[in-house]
Write an enzyme that holds these catalytic residues in place. Structure first.
Site: not given
Ligand code: ARG
Length: 411
Positions: A125, A96, A177
């Site tokens: 995110d 990110r 997802s």
């Molecule tokens: N829970 C994990 C994290 O916060 C994975 C996040 C996955 N993000 C997504 N947009 N599907 O790093």
């Protein structure tokens, strides 16, 4: 349309396609789509330019940042030893900040006044993208449509897309997802929200089921130079190629699957399933080499630094003074983390076969049970007396108290 531009983190999926149109209608911006190639794979990247323009973007940048992701983010993370909550190798989190950095760079290049992203209002995110933007260019406005618009679900988005004639991507709906890059793939949400439910066998993409892995173990050696891996089985690899090669090797042995209920930054627990094949091997081998080369106090201290470093990455605090300061510490510790770790891979497991390093502090003359000159066993007595002095003093006090009680009880 206003002349103002907004840079959108664009994946070409349903959400970001709808966002293009929504931003135009709501804010009247010109949309500059930005897709970072972080190794999500060709199927996601194919035909993106055409798709973006058709959906209403004025231009699109597709930036290959895979090498930068590995060299400047993933390898420092491996050196740090960061693992979130004992299991998660931070595959989404580590990508990110560098995506955020690209958004800012392109926003500055095209003279945009804002950036937008398709992360939802409940996840980590959004925080990670926005912290990167705030740190690198706080003048940019940030728009997060999922926190603003009235759509609640995928079907709301599809309805809007149909209303507005937005060509929606013809990908089959996934019951969860997914976020994929060259380090990992994550699955969460949908049917996985029941932590009691085992994921379907066919969900996994990067690893085979350990049960179906070869019946013969495979040997693999990894060489590091100051904490950076550079060779597999004695053959040199560039950073990106090394990670990709390791993913293949680990994947066919079913290595790197994790199922975790983690604590999100926003407070709730969430269930995530991850495949980090190459990363699991690298993290394992790097730790093994540190145990062989670092002195005890540095190694122990570094374990606490790793916990903090993992938290910083997970929380999106990459572009911070603390992360940079910890990097200074980590860099110093890595000066002697050079050598080779020999491993055996077998049905989801990694075991160590051997280690070699010119800098090891392991000294067979010291550890041996045979007679030696460097270590006089008589010295151990003085060590035990002095190091154990606080125990002796406390023990004496306890004994004295016991005696006092006995005397009081008698009288
Ligand atoms: N829970 C994990 C994290 O916060 C994975 C996040 C996955 N993000 C997504 N947009 N599907 O790093």
């Amino acid at each position: 349309m206003k002349n103002e531009k907004i840079v959108l983190a664009y994946s070409g999926g349903l959400d970001t396609s709808v966002i293009v149109k929504w931003l135009q209608e709501k804010y009247g911006y010109k949309i500059v789509a930005v897709t970072a190639d972080v190794g999500q794979g060709n199927t996601e990247l194919e035909g993106l330019e055409e798709k973006a323009i058709k959906t209403g973007a004025s231009e699109i940048y597709v930036e290959d940042i895979r090498e930068e992701l590995v060299t400047d983010y993933i390898f420092p993370m491996v050196q740090s030893g960061a693992v979130y909550e004992g299991k998660y190798l931070l595959g989404t989190a580590i990508a990110r900040p560098v995506i955020g950095k690209k958004l800012v760079e392109i926003a500055e290049k095209v003279g945009a006044s804002a950036v937008a992203h398709g992360a939802t209002g409940k996840g980590n995110d959004q925080v990670r993208f926005e912290f990167a933007v705030k740190a690198l260019n706080p003048h940019l406005k940030i728009i997060a449509p999922w926190r603003e618009w009235e759509f609640k679900s995928r079907s709301d988005c599809i309805n809007y897309a149909c209303d507005k004639n937005i060509p929606i991507p013809v990908t089959a709906e996934k019951p969860y997802s997914i976020d994929r890059n060259l380090w990992h793939i994550s699955f969460e949400g949908g049917i996985l929200e029941d932590p009691a439910r085992e994921p379907d066998k066919d969900m996994f993409r990067l690893t085979c089921d350990p049960q179906d892995a070869p019946d013969e173990p495979e040997s693999l050696s990894i060489s590091f130079d100051r904490g950076i891996p550079y060779a597999l089985n004695g053959e040199k690899f560039g950073p990106l190629e090394l990670v990709l090669e390791l993913n293949d090797i680990a994947g066919r042995h079913g290595i790197g699957r994790i199922d975790l209920v983690e604590n999100r930054l926003l407070g709730m627990k969430s269930r995530g399933i991850y495949e980090t094949p190459g990363g699991t091997i690298l993290t394992f081998a790097h730790r093994e080499l540190e145990q062989y080369t670092l002195d005890r106090e540095t190694y122990h201290y570094k374990e606490t630094v790793a916990l903090k470093y993992a938290e910083l990455i997970y929380y999106g605090l990459w572009f911070t003074p603390l992360r940079e300061a910890l990097d200074g510490f980590i860099r110093t510790t890595q000066e002697t983390v050079t050598g080779t770790i020999d491993l055996k891979l077998y049905k989801g497991n990694i075991t160590v076969k051997g280690r070699t390093s010119p800098y090891t502090l392991y000294n067979p003359d010291m550890a041996t049970f045979e007679a030696d000159e460097l270590f006089d066993q008589k010295d151990a007595q003085g060590f035990i007396n002095l190091y154990g002095l606080p125990l002796t003093i406390k023990g004496l006090m306890n004994k004295k108290k016991e005696l006092n009680y006995q005397e009081v009880a008698k009288s």
